[in-house]
Design an enzyme around this catalytic site. Structure first.
Site, short mmCIF file in Angstrom:
data_model
loop_
_atom_site.label_atom_id
_atom_site.label_comp_id
_atom_site.label_asym_id
_atom_site.label_seq_id
_atom_site.Cartn_x
_atom_site.Cartn_y
_atom_site.Cartn_z
N ILE A 191 34.41 28.52 -21.99
CA ILE A 191 34.92 29.51 -21.03
C ILE A 191 33.79 30.40 -20.51
O ILE A 191 33.62 30.57 -19.30
CB ILE A 191 36.05 30.38 -21.65
CG1 ILE A 191 37.21 29.50 -22.16
CG2 ILE A 191 36.54 31.45 -20.69
CD1 ILE A 191 37.98 28.75 -21.12
N LYS A 210 43.17 35.97 -26.15
CA LYS A 210 44.55 36.45 -26.41
C LYS A 210 44.65 37.32 -27.66
O LYS A 210 45.39 38.29 -27.70
CB LYS A 210 45.49 35.25 -26.62
CG LYS A 210 45.82 34.50 -25.37
CD LYS A 210 46.72 33.34 -25.67
CE LYS A 210 45.99 32.20 -26.33
NZ LYS A 210 45.04 31.50 -25.51
N VAL A 232 46.78 34.41 -20.08
CA VAL A 232 48.05 33.68 -19.91
C VAL A 232 48.01 32.81 -18.66
O VAL A 232 47.72 33.30 -17.57
CB VAL A 232 49.25 34.65 -19.81
CG1 VAL A 232 50.55 33.87 -19.73
CG2 VAL A 232 49.29 35.61 -20.98
N GLY A 241 39.99 15.20 -24.92
CA GLY A 241 39.59 16.62 -24.89
C GLY A 241 40.70 17.54 -24.38
O GLY A 241 40.47 18.73 -24.14
N GLU A 245 42.72 20.23 -28.92
CA GLU A 245 41.62 20.58 -29.83
C GLU A 245 41.68 19.65 -31.05
O GLU A 245 42.73 19.07 -31.33
CB GLU A 245 41.80 22.02 -30.33
CG GLU A 245 41.92 23.05 -29.24
CD GLU A 245 40.59 23.59 -28.78
OE1 GLU A 245 39.60 23.41 -29.50
OE2 GLU A 245 40.55 24.17 -27.69
N ASP A 280 50.35 29.26 -29.70
CA ASP A 280 49.68 29.68 -28.46
C ASP A 280 50.72 30.23 -27.45
O ASP A 280 50.53 31.31 -26.88
CB ASP A 280 48.93 28.48 -27.87
CG ASP A 280 48.29 28.79 -26.54
OD1 ASP A 280 47.37 29.61 -26.52
OD2 ASP A 280 48.73 28.22 -25.52
N LYS A 282 51.20 34.17 -25.99
CA LYS A 282 51.25 34.51 -24.56
C LYS A 282 52.53 35.29 -24.24
O LYS A 282 52.51 36.23 -23.43
CB LYS A 282 51.16 33.24 -23.72
CG LYS A 282 49.77 32.62 -23.77
CD LYS A 282 49.74 31.22 -23.23
CE LYS A 282 48.33 30.66 -23.25
NZ LYS A 282 48.30 29.22 -22.99
N GLY A 302 41.25 25.07 -19.02
CA GLY A 302 40.02 24.49 -18.46
C GLY A 302 39.08 25.60 -18.05
O GLY A 302 39.52 26.62 -17.52
#
Lengths: 334, 165
Positions: free
Chosen positions: A14, A120, A147, A202, A205, A216, A220, A314
């Site tokens: 990121i 997050k 998010v 990919g 994970e 996850d 969010k 991504g």
């Protein structure tokens, strides 16, 4: 021309993705009136510093060669030391105690440095504390990238829909789960097989438990409930079930009904109900989107139902959300 | 046939028994009773909803008997299963006794399992089932969901409900 000095903390996919986009869009942003200078990049390997603006390309090449960064400094060392307008926090998420991200964010805000984050964990653990610290020190925090990846959800509600009260939010907030369920349905294959394939591509994970167990999505939901619906909820308030038990047979049974199965996160203000669970979604329902797409349906008191969809993950897509927050802060503060 | 009726009762001790005794005396099976003392009418009386299973002759006898006991029948009619819910169950459904699950819904008196389709892959793997319930009203569907959720938790079964409920 508005100029802003930016620090990037966490140089994984990121952080590196954002730095690349800033470098790539330099001329385009200048035409729009913004001059963004990345002055520090900090990772567990150390730091790169140049108050006149770093050469992003050479740093990425250095990282790819496996070389250490030039300075043995941490993010916390640099917050008070280097002149910067915005700190972008991109370290890995930790929803147990929020760290190291939470520490970076709070220290930065206390030093009157604005923050933009894709992390997050700190917001799930300490939303109220972070907002109070930002307010007390008269600085801003942007967290659009936490998010829905590229979907401009938080800024849409806080901007265009700011006169509306949000009654409920419902949607697909995890691209990995959506990919797995879409593939299982289309190819009538087992969960384990598709998960393995998603890891090889990919999309998932190596340790996919965070995604497939619904953690996850639940994180969010907590951020959306606290930031957009004025609630005061914790991760423990969410009822969570993931996609690990979905079978090809259950998808067949759903198909015979004209439905598919999706992992849906939903929060309703009335009754303080937060839930993540697999749901039967008719093919003609707005939430029936496939692949790695994310989608969110916002129910408001005035506008009614608003649905927004896009790529949920991504580095490139997340950069769009990070850049949007950065430019908002530049407009407001620089 | 299943009959639903609303009776007007005075809000005082013993009135519910005064309504039930004549119904039972006619040999009628009471399926369920909804007795909400919070919802009072303007004259201070309360409405009790009673669903029974009875033949026409028995109904006639019951009406007469209730009138004799000065209990007013506000409405009476055949009860129909109008609300439907279809969901999917995933788990060791057969091993954990699906008959018990069906039985619990059917014995409520206000809902029935009207369709069930089971798909079993291999013996050791978890199976999937699609279940359709019909109930007399939305409230009754919600009650069924609570029964199902309690059983699903006990038997470690995943329930996949429709996105819009």
């Amino acid at each position: 021309m508005k100029t802003a000095k930016i620090s990037i903390v966490g140089f994984g996919s990121i952080g590196a993705g954002l730095a690349t986009e800033i470098a790539k869009k330099k001329d385009f942003l200048k035409i729009k009136g913004y001059d963004l200078k990345v002055v520090t990049i900090v990772d567990v390997d150390g730091a790169e510093i140049d108050e006149d603006g770093l050469n992003i390309k050479s740093i990425i090449e250095k990282k790819e060669r496996g070389e250490d960064f030039s300075y043995d400094k941490s993010a916390l060392d640099l917050i008070g030391e280097i002149d910067q307008d915005i700190l972008v926090e991109c370290t890995p998420s930790n929803i147990r105690n929020g760290n190291p991200g939470l520490n970076h964010i709070l220290t930065s805000l206390k030093n009157r440095v604005n923050v933009v984050t894709s992390n997050k964990g700190p917001l799930v653990v300490a939303y109220k504390r972070i907002m109070e610290t930002a307010k007390k020190n008269n600085v801003s925090i942007g967290y659009e990238a936490t998010v829905g990846g590229a979907i401009p959800l938080i800024n849409l509600v806080k901007g265009n829909l700011r006169a509306d009260e949000i009654v409920a939010i419902k949607g697909i907030l995890n691209g990995t789960c959506n990919y797995i369920l879409t593939k299982m349905h289309a190819e009538k294959r087992d969960y384990e097989e598709i998960l393995l394939e998603a890891k090889e591509l990919g999309i998932a994970e190596t340790d996919a438990s965070y995604d497939v167990e619904g953690i996850d999505t639940a994180s969010k939901l907590v951020i959306l409930a606290n930031s957009l619906m004025g609630m005061d909820v914790k991760y423990e308030d969410v009822e969570v079930e993931g996609v690990t038990r979905i079978t090809p047979e259950s998808l067949d049974l759903a198909d015979e009904l004209g439905c598919t199965i999706k992992l849906i996160g939903e929060v309703e203000r009335e009754g303080k109900r937060l839930k993540v669970s697999p749901k039967l979604v008719p093919y003609d329902h707005p939430l029936s989107v496939g692949g790695t797409l994310n989608i969110v349906l916002i129910k408001t008191d005035v506008a009614g139902e608003v649905t927004i969809s896009g790529k949920g993950a991504g580095p490139k897509e997340t950069s769009s959300a990070l850049l949007s927050d950065i430019l908002n802060i530049v407009d407001e503060r620089c | 046939m299943k009959i639903k009726m609303n009776l007007e009762l005075k809000d005082e001790p013993g009135t519910l028994a005064r309504a039930i005794v004549p119904i039972s005396a006619c040999g009628i099976n009471i399926v369920y009773i909804i007795h909400d003392r919070e919802k009072k009418q303007a004259n201070g009386s309360i409405t009790v909803q009673i669903t029974v299973e009875a033949e026409e002759e028995q109904i006639k006898k019951m009406r007469h008997s209730l009138e004799k006991n000065k209990i007013r029948i506000l409405s009476i009619g055949e009860e129909r299963l109008i609300e439907e819910l279809t969901f999917i169950m995933i788990g060791h459904i057969v091993d954990t006794d699906i008959k018990d699950t069906i039985g619990r819904i059917d014995e409520t008196g206000y809902a029935e399992i009207v369709d069930l389709e089971l798909k079993m892959p291999q013996k050791k793997k978890e199976s999937s089932a699609r279940v359709t319930i019909k109930a007399v009203g939305k409230e009754e569907v919600k009650r069924c969901m609570k029964i199902i959720e309690r059983m699903a938790f006990k038997k470690s079964i995943t329930i996949v409900y429709p996105v819009e409920l």
